[in-house]
Enzyme design. Structure first.
Site, PDB file in Angstrom:
ATOM      1  N   LYS A  26     -30.061  30.510  -5.350  1.00  0.00           N
ATOM      2  CA  LYS A  26     -29.471  29.280  -4.845  1.00  0.00           C
ATOM      3  C   LYS A  26     -30.652  28.393  -4.976  1.00  0.00           C
ATOM      4  O   LYS A  26     -31.724  28.909  -5.376  1.00  0.00           O
ATOM      5  CB  LYS A  26     -29.362  29.663  -3.339  1.00  0.00           C
ATOM      6  CG  LYS A  26     -28.874  28.428  -2.625  1.00  0.00           C
ATOM      7  CD  LYS A  26     -27.339  28.454  -2.589  1.00  0.00           C
ATOM      8  CE  LYS A  26     -26.252  27.484  -2.093  1.00  0.00           C
ATOM      9  NZ  LYS A  26     -24.955  27.863  -2.035  1.00  0.00           N
ATOM     10  N   GLY A  47     -22.348  23.437  -7.669  1.00  0.00           N
ATOM     11  CA  GLY A  47     -22.648  22.550  -6.571  1.00  0.00           C
ATOM     12  C   GLY A  47     -23.013  23.212  -5.265  1.00  0.00           C
ATOM     13  O   GLY A  47     -22.790  24.321  -5.201  1.00  0.00           O
ATOM     14  N   ASP A  48     -23.373  22.494  -4.099  1.00  0.00           N
ATOM     15  CA  ASP A  48     -23.162  22.721  -3.059  1.00  0.00           C
ATOM     16  C   ASP A  48     -23.333  21.532  -2.031  1.00  0.00           C
ATOM     17  O   ASP A  48     -22.878  20.443  -2.850  1.00  0.00           O
ATOM     18  CB  ASP A  48     -24.496  23.704  -2.725  1.00  0.00           C
ATOM     19  CG  ASP A  48     -24.529  24.439  -1.206  1.00  0.00           C
ATOM     20  OD1 ASP A  48     -23.470  25.423  -1.261  1.00  0.00           O
ATOM     21  OD2 ASP A  48     -24.852  23.967  -0.350  1.00  0.00           O
ATOM     22  N   THR A 100     -13.344  26.704  -2.994  1.00  0.00           N
ATOM     23  CA  THR A 100     -13.814  27.248  -1.809  1.00  0.00           C
ATOM     24  C   THR A 100     -12.722  27.111  -0.677  1.00  0.00           C
ATOM     25  O   THR A 100     -12.311  28.002   0.161  1.00  0.00           O
ATOM     26  CB  THR A 100     -15.147  26.544  -1.488  1.00  0.00           C
ATOM     27  OG1 THR A 100     -15.738  26.458  -2.671  1.00  0.00           O
ATOM     28  CG2 THR A 100     -15.818  27.247  -0.412  1.00  0.00           C
TER      29      THR A 100
HETATM   30  P1  NDP Z   1     -20.435  18.308   0.635  1.00  0.00           P
HETATM   31  O1  NDP Z   1     -21.838  17.700   0.364  1.00  0.00           O
HETATM   32  O2  NDP Z   1     -19.535  18.216  -0.397  1.00  0.00           O
HETATM   33  O3  NDP Z   1     -19.824  18.223   2.221  1.00  0.00           O
HETATM   34  C1  NDP Z   1     -20.699  18.421   3.110  1.00  0.00           C
HETATM   35  C2  NDP Z   1     -20.074  17.858   4.638  1.00  0.00           C
HETATM   36  O4  NDP Z   1     -20.537  18.346   5.530  1.00  0.00           O
HETATM   37  C3  NDP Z   1     -19.938  16.405   4.701  1.00  0.00           C
HETATM   38  O5  NDP Z   1     -18.856  15.850   5.678  1.00  0.00           O
HETATM   39  C4  NDP Z   1     -21.509  16.100   5.343  1.00  0.00           C
HETATM   40  O6  NDP Z   1     -21.147  15.064   6.142  1.00  0.00           O
HETATM   41  C5  NDP Z   1     -21.413  17.191   6.405  1.00  0.00           C
HETATM   42  N1  NDP Z   1     -22.778  17.603   6.672  1.00  0.00           N
HETATM   43  C6  NDP Z   1     -23.647  17.991   6.023  1.00  0.00           C
HETATM   44  N2  NDP Z   1     -24.916  18.161   6.559  1.00  0.00           N
HETATM   45  C7  NDP Z   1     -24.443  18.211   7.870  1.00  0.00           C
HETATM   46  C8  NDP Z   1     -25.242  18.207   9.177  1.00  0.00           C
HETATM   47  N3  NDP Z   1     -26.644  18.649   8.994  1.00  0.00           N
HETATM   48  N4  NDP Z   1     -24.754  17.973  10.250  1.00  0.00           N
HETATM   49  C9  NDP Z   1     -23.427  17.428   9.994  1.00  0.00           C
HETATM   50  N5  NDP Z   1     -22.607  17.335   9.156  1.00  0.00           N
HETATM   51  C10 NDP Z   1     -23.327  17.862   7.958  1.00  0.00           C
HETATM   52  O7  NDP Z   1     -20.615  20.005   0.577  1.00  0.00           O
HETATM   53  P2  NDP Z   1     -19.708  21.213   0.571  1.00  0.00           P
HETATM   54  O8  NDP Z   1     -18.329  20.767   1.168  1.00  0.00           O
HETATM   55  O9  NDP Z   1     -19.788  21.541  -0.902  1.00  0.00           O
HETATM   56  O10 NDP Z   1     -20.401  22.180   1.383  1.00  0.00           O
HETATM   57  C11 NDP Z   1     -20.128  22.651   2.884  1.00  0.00           C
HETATM   58  C12 NDP Z   1     -20.448  23.793   3.155  1.00  0.00           C
HETATM   59  O11 NDP Z   1     -19.838  25.006   2.362  1.00  0.00           O
HETATM   60  C13 NDP Z   1     -21.964  24.161   2.658  1.00  0.00           C
HETATM   61  O12 NDP Z   1     -22.224  25.124   3.976  1.00  0.00           O
HETATM   62  C14 NDP Z   1     -21.902  25.103   1.473  1.00  0.00           C
HETATM   63  O13 NDP Z   1     -23.178  25.758   1.406  1.00  0.00           O
HETATM   64  C15 NDP Z   1     -20.715  25.841   1.769  1.00  0.00           C
HETATM   65  N6  NDP Z   1     -20.233  26.189   0.529  1.00  0.00           N
HETATM   66  C16 NDP Z   1     -19.971  25.441  -0.322  1.00  0.00           C
HETATM   67  C17 NDP Z   1     -19.273  25.900  -1.614  1.00  0.00           C
HETATM   68  C18 NDP Z   1     -18.752  24.892  -2.674  1.00  0.00           C
HETATM   69  O14 NDP Z   1     -18.293  25.399  -3.610  1.00  0.00           O
HETATM   70  N7  NDP Z   1     -19.067  23.621  -2.829  1.00  0.00           N
HETATM   71  C19 NDP Z   1     -18.867  27.294  -1.891  1.00  0.00           C
HETATM   72  C20 NDP Z   1     -19.135  28.121  -0.609  1.00  0.00           C
HETATM   73  C21 NDP Z   1     -19.780  27.530   0.369  1.00  0.00           C
HETATM   74  P3  NDP Z   1     -22.358  13.568   5.601  1.00  0.00           P
HETATM   75  O15 NDP Z   1     -21.226  13.297   4.374  1.00  0.00           O
HETATM   76  O16 NDP Z   1     -22.323  12.842   6.867  1.00  0.00           O
HETATM   77  O17 NDP Z   1     -23.511  14.427   5.288  1.00  0.00           O
HETATM   78  O1  2IT Z   2     -22.171  28.821  -1.697  1.00  0.00           O
HETATM   79  C1  2IT Z   2     -21.496  28.888  -2.626  1.00  0.00           C
HETATM   80  O2  2IT Z   2     -20.933  29.966  -2.721  1.00  0.00           O
HETATM   81  C2  2IT Z   2     -21.525  27.847  -3.534  1.00  0.00           C
HETATM   82  N1  2IT Z   2     -22.107  26.816  -3.258  1.00  0.00           N
HETATM   83  C3  2IT Z   2     -21.005  27.868  -4.843  1.00  0.00           C
HETATM   84  C4  2IT Z   2     -21.795  28.742  -5.737  1.00  0.00           C
HETATM   85  C5  2IT Z   2     -21.061  28.914  -7.086  1.00  0.00           C
HETATM   86  O3  2IT Z   2     -21.967  29.271  -8.076  1.00  0.00           O
HETATM   87  O4  2IT Z   2     -20.056  28.397  -7.464  1.00  0.00           O
END
Ligand code: NDP
Ligand code: 2IT
Length: 463
Positions: free
Chosen positions: A143, A182-183, A227
């Site tokens: 990560k 991404g994340d 996801t």
């Molecule tokens: P994004 O940046 O696209 O979206 C994050 C969302 O969560 C936004 O709506 C944001 O609001 C909100 N958010 C972030 N931080 C906070 C906080 N501290 N308090 C409240 N709201 C918050 O990220 P993702 O959708 O990619 O990721 C979301 C979750 O999913 C994370 O835990 C990530 O690790 C996990 N994940 C992501 C994957 C992926 O492929 N992208 C795969 C597997 C897991 P705001 O815009 O106001 O900050």
């Molecule tokens: O938390 C996760 O699994 C991710 N943010 C996606 C990782 C990836 O390599 O696609």
């Protein structure tokens, strides 16, 4: 109340020895990593749950398996200097935790968020090892990220930051070494800038060095959706075990980023009503169901705040403060924003309102106390390592397509995603039953991922 496992530990010498080993590794690791509270939390969830697996494989103790597993193979931190639009020099910190390469190249996302620190990186990297193992695809765990806050920065500021990040990080990665994606705060735009800089420095088009790329230059179809879609497929299977269904269910989804939006799209497609979504400022409730295509346009395309959704839906109500979303009555709750966004108080409110199932679409969104409360109240609980593995699984499919210099249709990729999520669910379910904890998907997925990693570690010697 003593759990089944605690009772068994009292009776069985092998379990007792395994529990003692796990406890001593946990204590020692916490002692050696002061202040890394999120990392400690992920260890406290993971390690006790694999006690039965250690008891079944006592050689793991002699081989120091856990001591090795909790120590990242490599941790990189670096300075990321960049110049903002006013000509001021700004400095952020970059990170990459290369946790385990035992099953394949390090694989995991990059997060840009002001809360990023060593502890957050290590908990995410640790979880990624077992999540990736569960996919059955050849990817190790890692990560990365930075405490850079993309919010409020211009497009060129984001680009300059991303380029500076890669100017340092490029030397540590590559299609067979470490493959980021991404994340939070990193989507196709940021991946594009980082990939572009990587390509420029390397002097060659190594498509498989990054996943989550734009579909026009090597990105996989359905990676963006994977996801959220994967998590909903997982929930669908889990609900069926109790003769329940998403069709007609009220669903609450926190966040409105990449994961939340596509979880909402698939839940809606399967007949659910998504009644609430949030961002870090507040949440909207729409009793008739959120218009998800409008929400995608607002959040993903226009990059606006969730409050502005009210312009499109005059029956929707906005509440400031994101936490309150868990008081909205629902049958299914999908925390899809960030770590520790759902605590014991939130869990009590959800149970009081009759929730059936929780799905961790985000990484570690539920506190330990909240998980225990859900389980004690017989609420179905889908842990993140299993439920949100669809994103990284399609990343691995993107790597496969890049290696073949081919691209599959959306239908082909989604079909594989569905199949992988089904397989992960079955593995978690059968492993839980096999180790005497039927229905406990936390233990089932932790043990299933762990055994795969452990066996490969043993085969590769003490490295
Ligand atoms: P994004 O940046 O696209 O979206 C994050 C969302 O969560 C936004 O709506 C944001 O609001 C909100 N958010 C972030 N931080 C906070 C906080 N501290 N308090 C409240 N709201 C918050 O990220 P993702 O959708 O990619 O990721 C979301 C979750 O999913 C994370 O835990 C990530 O690790 C996990 N994940 C992501 C994957 C992926 O492929 N992208 C795969 C597997 C897991 P705001 O815009 O106001 O900050
Ligand atoms: O938390 C996760 O699994 C991710 N943010 C996606 C990782 C990836 O390599 O696609």
């Amino acid at each position: 109340m003593m759990t089944q496992l605690e009772q068994a530990i009292k009776r069985t010498p092998a379990l007792k020895e395994a529990a003692y080993y796990v406890e001593s590794v946990l204590e020692e690791t916490i002692r050696r990593t002061p202040g890394e509270v999120e990392f400690h939390q992920s260890l406290k969830e993971f390690l006790p749950s694999i006690v039965p697996a250690i008891a079944a494989h006592p050689e793991y103790i002699r081989l120091g398996l856990l001591e090795r597993l909790v120590e990242p193979e490599r941790m990189i931190t670096f300075r990321v200097p960049w110049i903002d639009d006013d000509g001021h020099v700004r400095v952020n910190r970059g990170y990459r935790v290369q946790f385990s390469s035992v099953l394949g190249p390090y694989k995991g996302g990059i997060r840009f968020h002001p809360t990023v620190n060593t502890s957050i990186m290590k908990f995410l990297g640790f979880e990624q090892i077992f999540k990736n193992a569960l996919t059955g695809l050849p990817i190790g765990g890692g990560k990365g990220g930075s405490d850079f806050d993309p919010k409020g920065q211009s497009e060129f500021e984001v680009m300059r930051f991303a380029q500076s990040f890669m100017t340092e990080f490029y030397r540590h990665m590559g299609p067979d070494i470490d493959v980021p994606a991404g994340d939070i705060g990193v989507g196709a735009r940021e991946v594009g800038y980082m990939f572009g800089q990587y390509k420029r420095i390397r002097g060659g088009f190594e498509a498989g060095a990054f996943t989550g790329k734009g579909v026009g230059y090597g990105g996989s179809l359905v990676r963006k959706e994977a996801t959220g879609y994967g998590c909903v497929y997982f929930m669908d299977e889990m609900l069926r075990t109790r003769d329940k269904s998403l069709a007609g269910a009220r669903v609450v989804i926190s966040g409105s980023g990449n994961v939340a939006l596509y979880a909402a799209e698939k839940a809606t497609a399967l007949g659910a009503t998504v009644v609430a979504m949030s961002d870090s400022d507040g949440y909207v409730v729409s009793e008739e169901g959120i218009d998800i295509q409008r929400m995608i346009q607002l959040k993903e395309v226009e990059r606006r705040r969730i409050k502005e959704y009210l312009e499109y839906d005059d029956r929707a109500v906005y509440y400031p403060g994101s936490r309150g979303i868990w008081t909205v009555p629902c049958e299914v709750a999908l925390p899809s924003a960030t770590q520790n966004e759902l605590d014991l108080e939130d869990a009590k409110a959800l149970v009081l309102n009759g929730v059936w199932a929780i799905g961790e679409c985000a990484n570690m969104p539920t506190t330990l106390e909240a998980i225990e409360y859900f389980m004690a109240n017989d609420v179905l609980f889908a842990p993140g390592k299993a439920a949100n593995a669809g994103g990284v699984a399609v990343s691995a499919l993107e790597m496969a397509q890049n290696s073949m210099r081919m691209s599959w249709t959306a239908h082909e990729v989604e079909d594989q995603l569905r199949h992988i999520m089904h397989h992960i669910f079955r593995q978690a379910l059968t492993t839980a039953a096999q180790y005497g904890m039927p229905g406990n998907l936390v233990a089932g997925s932790n043990i299933a991922g762990f055994i795969k990693v452990a066996e490969a570690m043993i085969a590769q010697g003490v490295i």
